[in-house]
Design a protein around this motif. Structure first.
Motif, PDB file in Angstrom:
ATOM      1  N   GLU A 350      32.831  49.564  36.626  1.00 16.44           N
ATOM      2  CA  GLU A 350      33.194  48.159  36.735  1.00 16.44           C
ATOM      3  C   GLU A 350      34.723  48.045  36.722  1.00 16.44           C
ATOM      4  N   ASN A 351      35.224  47.107  37.502  1.00 22.45           N
ATOM      5  CA  ASN A 351      36.683  46.941  37.577  1.00 22.45           C
ATOM      6  C   ASN A 351      37.182  46.189  36.343  1.00 22.45           C
ATOM      7  N   LYS A 352      37.370  46.947  35.273  1.00 20.99           N
ATOM      8  CA  LYS A 352      37.837  46.408  33.998  1.00 20.99           C
ATOM      9  C   LYS A 352      39.102  47.151  33.560  1.00 20.99           C
ATOM     10  N   THR A 377      40.151  50.119  44.120  1.00 22.55           N
ATOM     11  CA  THR A 377      39.321  49.099  43.490  1.00 22.55           C
ATOM     12  C   THR A 377      39.088  47.937  44.438  1.00 22.55           C
ATOM     13  N   GLN A 380      34.976  43.879  42.222  1.00 23.95           N
ATOM     14  CA  GLN A 380      33.873  44.177  41.314  1.00 23.95           C
ATOM     15  C   GLN A 380      33.938  45.556  40.677  1.00 23.95           C
ATOM     16  N   HIS A 405      32.216  51.066  30.742  1.00 27.48           N
ATOM     17  CA  HIS A 405      32.075  50.368  32.035  1.00 27.48           C
ATOM     18  C   HIS A 405      31.680  51.311  33.179  1.00 27.48           C
TER      19      HIS A 405
END
Length: 413
Positions: A350-352, A377, A380, A405
């Motif tokens: 996940e793009n965190k 990236t 999402q 993530h």
């Protein structure tokens, strides 16, 4: 969702590939040339129920336009790494679900460009010469030999709406036939040859003897050719739509033809189309004078299907062999070099914030030397590719899977 994929790439004969809807044999040939042999093919599309019953052990699936890869299918596809759309679109795939699952989705947007462009030119000539009427009468035994309302295309104005790959190819072919080519696009595009860019759609419609549409299906293009726009077309002109069925108001087009405002049309795509070959089909344009109706075959040539089969299968092979995702609609696109003296780890997350930092910290804690690192990236998800020294801790995959993530990770080789 966290899942640990295989520690090393499967033997290629264990990679299960499912190809539906009669995808051209060149795809199978290409897979075989790269030692992928576990391939199942079918000439028809599958329903969601059929997919749910067979998708669990599939690593790669290839479809055309009729098989829908839904969220439910993606949720059950535990081993699925990639979806190949052997066509120009991806509307049949739930891209949001595929993205969240870290499944790469490819298509072949340009392989049928020439096929569509040639049909545009062929229909332009046929309609300018009113061939549909003469063909019909000849079949009925009527000898309709005259020059009434028959024109050469040389010197006529062709207006192209949408000057992308297909529109610009049409432009080149049309100019070679002697058309005076004009085009309109919402984005600045350099002309091919002597084509002229116009500043507005209305200007293009008012001057063109033939208008041909080459635009995507978007909210902006939905019914863009409505009654008002059709009325603004040049008296006696011709409309061609080989792009998307949602672009033209079919009822309004029929009225414009019946009134004589337009002298003809060529339509290959429709608001509603049958699901499979041989089904009944109805449109308000049937039996309209000087109208060519074709069943969504603009890109349906042997050459186009061959090119699509080769193109999409090559993208799928590069993904499995190398991790390359160029052309992907889900996993961010990365063009990766071959790394011969290392292990390659693919990590989708996940793009965190903080994911890359945690990856590097865990590698550092294991005293692993990173030879190459690549990151891309989208809104999402993120895609990290790590080339690490062959002398590595056997627990590296476990550590990468434990990163917060994480969606999926595996060692490629």
């Amino acid at each position: 969702m966290k899942e640990v994929k295989e520690k090393l790439s499967y033997p290629k004969e264990n990679i299960k590939i499912l190809l539906l809807e009669g995808i051209h044999p060149t795809a199978v040939e290409n897979f075989n040339e790269h030692n992928y042999t576990n391939i199942e093919t079918h000439d028809v599309g599958w329903s969601e129920e059929e997919l749910l019953n067979h998708i669990e052990d599939v690593h790669i699936i290839g479809v055309r336009s009729k098989t829908h890869i839904t969220e439910a299918v993606i949720e059950k596809a535990n081993k699925l790494k990639a979806i190949g759309c052997f066509c120009i679109g991806t509307n049949q795939v739930d891209l949001d679900a595929a993205t969240k699952a870290g499944i790469t989705v490819f298509n072949s947007p340009y392989s049928n460009t020439r096929s569509v462009a040639e049909l545009v030119i062929a229909e332009s000539i046929m309609l300018m010469r009113r061939i549909p009427l003469r063909d019909k009468k000849a079949h009925e035994g009527v000898w309709l030999k005259d020059a009434k309302n028959s024109y050469e295309v040389r010197g006529k104005k062709m207006g192209i709406i949408g000057y992308g790959h297909i529109g610009s190819q049409v432009s080149v072919l049309a100019e070679n036939l002697g058309f005076d080519v004009h085009y309109y696009d919402i984005e600045p595009k350099l002309p091919m040859g002597n084509a002229t860019r116009v500043n507005s759609l209305d200007e293009l419609l008012s001057i063109s003897d033939i208008v041909t549409l080459h635009v995507p299906a978007t909210d902006q293009t939905n019914l863009m050719m409505d009654a008002e726009k059709l009325a603004s077309m040049k008296e006696g002109s011709i409309l061609l739509n080989l792009s998307r069925g949602s672009v033209v108001d079919i009822k309004a087009l029929r009225e414009a033809i019946d009134s004589g405002h337009l002298s003809g049309a060529g339509i290959d795509v429709y608001p509603e189309e049958p699901e499979s070959k041989g089904e009944s089909f109805s449109t308000e344009l049937q039996h309209a004078p000087n109208v060519i109706l074709t069943p969504h075959i603009g890109g349906s040539t042997i050459e186009a299907q061959y090119n699509i089969g080769r193109d999409v299968s090559t993208k799928l092979i590069q993904l499995i062999d190398n991790g390359t995702t160029v052309g992907s609609f889900s996993v961010p696109p990365l063009n990766l070099p071959v790394q011969n003296d290392a292990h390659r780890i693919l990590h989708i997350h996940e793009n965190k914030p903080g994911v890359l930092s945690e990856i590097n910290r865990r590698l550092s804690d294991m005293d692993i030397n990173v030879l190459g690192q690549y990151l891309k990236t989208n809104e999402q998800i993120g895609y990290v590719v790590l080339d690490i020294d062959k002398k590595h801790d056997d627990k590296v995959l476990e550590e990468m899977s434990a990163v917060k993530h994480t969606i999926r990770t595996r060692i490629l080789y």
